[in-house]
Design a protein around this motif. Sequence first.
Motif, PDB file in Angstrom:
ATOM      1  N   GLU A 153      25.790 -33.194  16.172  1.00  0.00           N
ATOM      2  CA  GLU A 153      24.566 -33.322  15.376  1.00  0.00           C
ATOM      3  C   GLU A 153      24.770 -34.310  14.230  1.00  0.00           C
ATOM      4  OE1 GLU A 153      21.640 -30.379  12.800  1.00  0.00           O
ATOM      5  OE2 GLU A 153      23.273 -29.523  13.962  1.00  0.00           O
ATOM      6  N   PHE A 154      25.902 -34.232  13.554  1.00  0.00           N
ATOM      7  CA  PHE A 154      26.177 -35.155  12.455  1.00  0.00           C
ATOM      8  C   PHE A 154      26.365 -36.583  12.959  1.00  0.00           C
ATOM      9  CE2 PHE A 154      26.517 -31.701   9.537  1.00  0.00           C
ATOM     10  CZ  PHE A 154      26.297 -32.290   8.313  1.00  0.00           C
ATOM     11  N   GLN A 155      27.011 -36.739  14.103  1.00  0.00           N
ATOM     12  CA  GLN A 155      27.216 -38.082  14.636  1.00  0.00           C
ATOM     13  C   GLN A 155      25.894 -38.753  14.993  1.00  0.00           C
ATOM     14  OE1 GLN A 155      29.833 -37.352  17.916  1.00  0.00           O
ATOM     15  NE2 GLN A 155      31.620 -37.020  16.611  1.00  0.00           N
ATOM     16  N   ILE A 156      24.960 -38.001  15.532  1.00  0.00           N
ATOM     17  CA  ILE A 156      23.687 -38.580  15.955  1.00  0.00           C
ATOM     18  C   ILE A 156      22.758 -38.806  14.773  1.00  0.00           C
ATOM     19  CG2 ILE A 156      21.582 -38.115  17.273  1.00  0.00           C
ATOM     20  CD1 ILE A 156      23.382 -36.778  19.358  1.00  0.00           C
ATOM     21  N   PHE A 157      22.607 -37.792  13.926  1.00  0.00           N
ATOM     22  CA  PHE A 157      21.597 -37.862  12.872  1.00  0.00           C
ATOM     23  C   PHE A 157      22.059 -38.598  11.619  1.00  0.00           C
ATOM     24  CE2 PHE A 157      19.624 -33.938  14.904  1.00  0.00           C
ATOM     25  CZ  PHE A 157      18.694 -34.697  15.585  1.00  0.00           C
TER      26      PHE A 157
ATOM     27  N   LEU B 236      17.098 -33.829   8.494  1.00  0.00           N
ATOM     28  CA  LEU B 236      17.031 -33.900   7.031  1.00  0.00           C
ATOM     29  C   LEU B 236      18.280 -33.301   6.399  1.00  0.00           C
ATOM     30  CD1 LEU B 236      13.281 -33.013   6.354  1.00  0.00           C
ATOM     31  CD2 LEU B 236      14.363 -35.268   6.449  1.00  0.00           C
ATOM     32  N   TYR B 237      18.758 -32.205   6.950  1.00  0.00           N
ATOM     33  CA  TYR B 237      19.988 -31.581   6.455  1.00  0.00           C
ATOM     34  C   TYR B 237      21.174 -32.531   6.617  1.00  0.00           C
ATOM     35  CZ  TYR B 237      24.095 -28.557   6.403  1.00  0.00           C
ATOM     36  OH  TYR B 237      25.327 -28.013   6.139  1.00  0.00           O
ATOM     37  N   VAL B 238      21.272 -33.145   7.785  1.00  0.00           N
ATOM     38  CA  VAL B 238      22.398 -34.051   8.049  1.00  0.00           C
ATOM     39  C   VAL B 238      22.355 -35.250   7.110  1.00  0.00           C
ATOM     40  CG1 VAL B 238      23.332 -35.663   9.751  1.00  0.00           C
ATOM     41  CG2 VAL B 238      22.741 -33.347  10.432  1.00  0.00           C
ATOM     42  N   MET B 239      21.175 -35.810   6.880  1.00  0.00           N
ATOM     43  CA  MET B 239      21.079 -36.990   6.024  1.00  0.00           C
ATOM     44  C   MET B 239      21.316 -36.643   4.546  1.00  0.00           C
ATOM     45  SD  MET B 239      18.042 -39.274   7.730  1.00  0.00           S
ATOM     46  CE  MET B 239      16.787 -38.031   7.663  1.00  0.00           C
TER      47      MET B 239
ATOM     48  N   THR C 217      23.435 -34.092   3.380  1.00  0.00           N
ATOM     49  CA  THR C 217      24.700 -33.414   3.074  1.00  0.00           C
ATOM     50  C   THR C 217      25.879 -34.140   3.715  1.00  0.00           C
ATOM     51  OG1 THR C 217      24.561 -31.991   5.012  1.00  0.00           O
ATOM     52  CG2 THR C 217      23.573 -31.155   2.985  1.00  0.00           C
ATOM     53  N   THR C 218      27.059 -33.658   3.378  1.00  0.00           N
ATOM     54  CA  THR C 218      28.275 -34.107   4.056  1.00  0.00           C
ATOM     55  C   THR C 218      28.727 -32.995   4.989  1.00  0.00           C
ATOM     56  OG1 THR C 218      29.649 -33.269   2.267  1.00  0.00           O
ATOM     57  CG2 THR C 218      28.998 -35.581   2.150  1.00  0.00           C
ATOM     58  N   PRO C 219      29.377 -33.326   6.096  1.00  0.00           N
ATOM     59  CA  PRO C 219      29.755 -32.296   7.062  1.00  0.00           C
ATOM     60  C   PRO C 219      30.844 -31.366   6.530  1.00  0.00           C
ATOM     61  CG  PRO C 219      30.561 -34.431   7.755  1.00  0.00           C
ATOM     62  CD  PRO C 219      29.702 -34.664   6.556  1.00  0.00           C
ATOM     63  N   PHE C 220      30.770 -30.120   6.953  1.00  0.00           N
ATOM     64  CA  PHE C 220      31.775 -29.120   6.616  1.00  0.00           C
ATOM     65  C   PHE C 220      32.901 -29.222   7.637  1.00  0.00           C
ATOM     66  CE2 PHE C 220      33.160 -24.629   7.292  1.00  0.00           C
ATOM     67  CZ  PHE C 220      33.890 -24.516   6.129  1.00  0.00           C
ATOM     68  N   ALA C 221      34.129 -29.318   7.184  1.00  0.00           N
ATOM     69  CA  ALA C 221      35.259 -29.543   8.081  1.00  0.00           C
ATOM     70  C   ALA C 221      35.580 -28.338   8.953  1.00  0.00           C
ATOM     71  CB  ALA C 221      36.493 -29.934   7.275  1.00  0.00           C
ATOM     72  N   GLY C 222      35.248 -27.135   8.496  1.00  0.00           N
ATOM     73  CA  GLY C 222      35.515 -25.938   9.293  1.00  0.00           C
ATOM     74  C   GLY C 222      36.803 -25.262   8.879  1.00  0.00           C
ATOM     75  N   TYR C 223      36.976 -24.052   9.374  1.00  0.00           N
ATOM     76  CA  TYR C 223      38.139 -23.247   9.012  1.00  0.00           C
ATOM     77  C   TYR C 223      39.272 -23.356  10.024  1.00  0.00           C
ATOM     78  CZ  TYR C 223      34.942 -21.058   5.719  1.00  0.00           C
ATOM     79  OH  TYR C 223      34.041 -20.829   4.715  1.00  0.00           O
ATOM     80  N   GLU C 224      38.976 -23.709  11.243  1.00  0.00           N
ATOM     81  CA  GLU C 224      39.986 -23.745  12.301  1.00  0.00           C
ATOM     82  C   GLU C 224      40.421 -25.179  12.591  1.00  0.00           C
ATOM     83  OE1 GLU C 224      41.341 -21.079  13.554  1.00  0.00           O
ATOM     84  OE2 GLU C 224      40.042 -19.732  12.431  1.00  0.00           O
TER      85      GLU C 224
END
Length: 124
Positions: A36-40, A101-104, A106-113
């Motif tokens: 989703e982040f890569q596309i949007f 709109l969320y993707v544009m 914010t910055t992506p969350f790296a995750g816990y794993e």
Amino acid sequence: PPPYLINFWGIPSLNLFWTADESIQPVGVRDIYALEFQIFKNPLWSLFYICSVFVFMYHYYVGWKKVTPVLGIPKAHIWRVEIIGYVIGITMGLVYISFPLYVMATTPFAGYEASIQTPGRVEA
């Protein structure tokens, strides 16, 4: 992954895809969040997606207006059903529009794993 691919005991805590069994090795899966982040992140794809959602909302609006009289609803209640349908359609459209709109915004969350993730899965 859990034995049946869903951890039924994790439903109350929304921990559906993990197991407490230490003998089961964690496995990385397709990362929809990163996709989703890569596309949007591309404004053109986001604009195309948002415009497509507006086309869907228009289609929904026109179709709902045509279909409500033939659903067998008493005539006195058709306007109420139409309003409920419009509220549902607008809500669905706004939910879909919220993704790009969320993707544009914010910055992506790296995750816990991080140990089982593909390196460089999202651009921070």
